[in-house]
Write a protein that holds these residues in place. Structure first.
Motif, PDB file in Angstrom:
ATOM      1  N   LEU A 288       0.915  -1.036   0.064  1.00 32.52           N
ATOM      2  CA  LEU A 288      -0.029  -0.044   0.106  1.00 32.52           C
ATOM      3  C   LEU A 288       0.843   1.374  -0.074  1.00 32.52           C
ATOM      4  O   LEU A 288       0.443   2.276  -0.595  1.00 32.52           O
ATOM      5  CB  LEU A 288      -0.935   0.213   1.180  1.00 32.52           C
ATOM      6  CG  LEU A 288      -2.140  -1.153   1.119  1.00 32.52           C
ATOM      7  CD1 LEU A 288      -2.822  -0.867   2.615  1.00 32.52           C
ATOM      8  CD2 LEU A 288      -3.033  -0.734  -0.184  1.00 32.52           C
ATOM      9  N   LEU A 289       2.073   1.326   0.837  1.00 33.03           N
ATOM     10  CA  LEU A 289       3.040   2.417   0.729  1.00 33.03           C
ATOM     11  C   LEU A 289       3.527   2.535  -0.521  1.00 33.03           C
ATOM     12  O   LEU A 289       3.702   3.662  -1.159  1.00 33.03           O
ATOM     13  CB  LEU A 289       4.078   2.056   1.870  1.00 33.03           C
ATOM     14  CG  LEU A 289       3.459   2.544   3.372  1.00 33.03           C
ATOM     15  CD1 LEU A 289       4.460   1.933   4.307  1.00 33.03           C
ATOM     16  CD2 LEU A 289       3.372   3.779   3.477  1.00 33.03           C
ATOM     17  N   ASP A 290       3.915   1.427  -1.273  1.00 30.63           N
ATOM     18  CA  ASP A 290       4.416   1.439  -2.359  1.00 30.63           C
ATOM     19  C   ASP A 290       3.564   2.073  -3.589  1.00 30.63           C
ATOM     20  O   ASP A 290       3.847   2.658  -4.175  1.00 30.63           O
ATOM     21  CB  ASP A 290       4.787   0.112  -2.869  1.00 30.63           C
ATOM     22  CG  ASP A 290       5.718  -0.077  -4.283  1.00 30.63           C
ATOM     23  OD1 ASP A 290       5.718   0.961  -4.918  1.00 30.63           O
ATOM     24  OD2 ASP A 290       5.629  -1.342  -4.887  1.00 30.63           O
ATOM     25  N   ARG A 291       2.223   1.588  -3.559  1.00 34.14           N
ATOM     26  CA  ARG A 291       1.451   2.067  -4.661  1.00 34.14           C
ATOM     27  C   ARG A 291       0.987   3.557  -4.111  1.00 34.14           C
ATOM     28  O   ARG A 291       1.006   4.425  -5.232  1.00 34.14           O
ATOM     29  CB  ARG A 291      -0.087   1.228  -4.209  1.00 34.14           C
ATOM     30  CG  ARG A 291      -0.918   1.873  -5.250  1.00 34.14           C
ATOM     31  CD  ARG A 291      -2.337   1.241  -5.118  1.00 34.14           C
ATOM     32  NE  ARG A 291      -3.227   1.474  -6.269  1.00 34.14           N
ATOM     33  CZ  ARG A 291      -4.429   1.095  -6.576  1.00 34.14           C
ATOM     34  NH1 ARG A 291      -4.945   0.305  -5.614  1.00 34.14           N
ATOM     35  NH2 ARG A 291      -5.259   1.676  -7.227  1.00 34.14           N
ATOM     36  N   ARG A 292       0.950   3.876  -2.854  1.00 34.51           N
ATOM     37  CA  ARG A 292       0.720   5.336  -2.663  1.00 34.51           C
ATOM     38  C   ARG A 292       1.824   6.236  -3.312  1.00 34.51           C
ATOM     39  O   ARG A 292       1.621   7.264  -3.877  1.00 34.51           O
ATOM     40  CB  ARG A 292       0.456   5.544  -1.115  1.00 34.51           C
ATOM     41  CG  ARG A 292       0.592   7.129  -0.642  1.00 34.51           C
ATOM     42  CD  ARG A 292      -0.450   7.785  -1.027  1.00 34.51           C
ATOM     43  NE  ARG A 292      -0.443   9.201  -0.502  1.00 34.51           N
ATOM     44  CZ  ARG A 292      -0.116  10.341  -1.082  1.00 34.51           C
ATOM     45  NH1 ARG A 292       0.743  10.199  -2.199  1.00 34.51           N
ATOM     46  NH2 ARG A 292      -0.078  11.561  -0.452  1.00 34.51           N
ATOM     47  N   PHE A 293       3.130   5.861  -3.019  1.00 31.19           N
ATOM     48  CA  PHE A 293       4.188   6.587  -3.475  1.00 31.19           C
ATOM     49  C   PHE A 293       5.041   6.277  -4.724  1.00 31.19           C
ATOM     50  O   PHE A 293       6.002   6.916  -4.977  1.00 31.19           O
ATOM     51  CB  PHE A 293       5.342   6.803  -2.103  1.00 31.19           C
ATOM     52  CG  PHE A 293       4.542   7.552  -0.817  1.00 31.19           C
ATOM     53  CD1 PHE A 293       4.120   9.037  -1.034  1.00 31.19           C
ATOM     54  CD2 PHE A 293       4.280   6.631   0.184  1.00 31.19           C
ATOM     55  CE1 PHE A 293       3.821   9.252   0.080  1.00 31.19           C
ATOM     56  CE2 PHE A 293       3.589   7.165   1.172  1.00 31.19           C
ATOM     57  CZ  PHE A 293       3.426   8.622   1.344  1.00 31.19           C
TER      58      PHE A 293
ATOM     59  N   TRP B 100       4.898  -0.333  -8.248  1.00 29.00           N
ATOM     60  CA  TRP B 100       3.986   0.715  -9.013  1.00 29.00           C
ATOM     61  C   TRP B 100       4.557   1.716  -9.931  1.00 29.00           C
ATOM     62  O   TRP B 100       4.134   2.363 -10.511  1.00 29.00           O
ATOM     63  CB  TRP B 100       3.120   1.486  -8.005  1.00 29.00           C
ATOM     64  CG  TRP B 100       2.342   0.359  -7.393  1.00 29.00           C
ATOM     65  CD1 TRP B 100       2.386  -0.083  -6.004  1.00 29.00           C
ATOM     66  CD2 TRP B 100       1.001  -0.185  -7.740  1.00 29.00           C
ATOM     67  NE1 TRP B 100       1.526  -0.951  -5.796  1.00 29.00           N
ATOM     68  CE2 TRP B 100       0.779  -1.199  -6.677  1.00 29.00           C
ATOM     69  CE3 TRP B 100       0.317  -0.025  -8.919  1.00 29.00           C
ATOM     70  CZ2 TRP B 100      -0.498  -1.767  -6.990  1.00 29.00           C
ATOM     71  CZ3 TRP B 100      -0.917  -0.706  -8.931  1.00 29.00           C
ATOM     72  CH2 TRP B 100      -1.282  -1.772  -7.985  1.00 29.00           C
TER      73      TRP B 100
END
Length: 108
Positions: A18-23, A28
């Motif tokens: 989720l952190l990867d997707r967000r940033f 991602w």
């Protein structure tokens, strides 16, 4: 509680994802490279574990948190999941460090 360690690993993997997707830090940003690097890292560490197990350096301890399923002697099913998490986390942290470095250089 059997399986709690595996559940914690999977929850951590989802959190990092989720952190990867967000940033946009790893998967991602560059899906193909991230998958290849994660698989290579996981396979490397599994080979490392195999050598350690064969030489008697690595031994599986007893824990009520493990499922109790082994892929091989002294290799619990949780180990590849942990190694996958470790490899992916390293890539996400590398992406975050690169982004911080770029911002710092841009601010100068």
């Amino acid at each position: 509680m059997p399986g709690l360690y595996l559940l914690a690993l999977l929850a951590s993997l989802v959190g990092v994802g989720l952190l990867d997707r967000r940033f946009g830090l790893a998967l991602w940003r560059d899906r193909r490279t991230t998958v290849i690097a994660t698989v290579i890292g996981t396979v490397f560490f599994l080979a490392w574990d195999a050598v350690g197990i064969a030489t008697g350096v690595f031994v599986k301890g007893d824990s009520a948190l493990l499922l109790g399923l082994d892929l091989a002697p002294h290799l619990p099913v949780e180990e590849p999941v942990f190694l996958l998490f470790l490899s992916y986390l390293a890539l996400v942290l590398y992406g975050a460090a690169g982004r911080m470095r770029s911002r710092r250089e841009g601010a100068s």
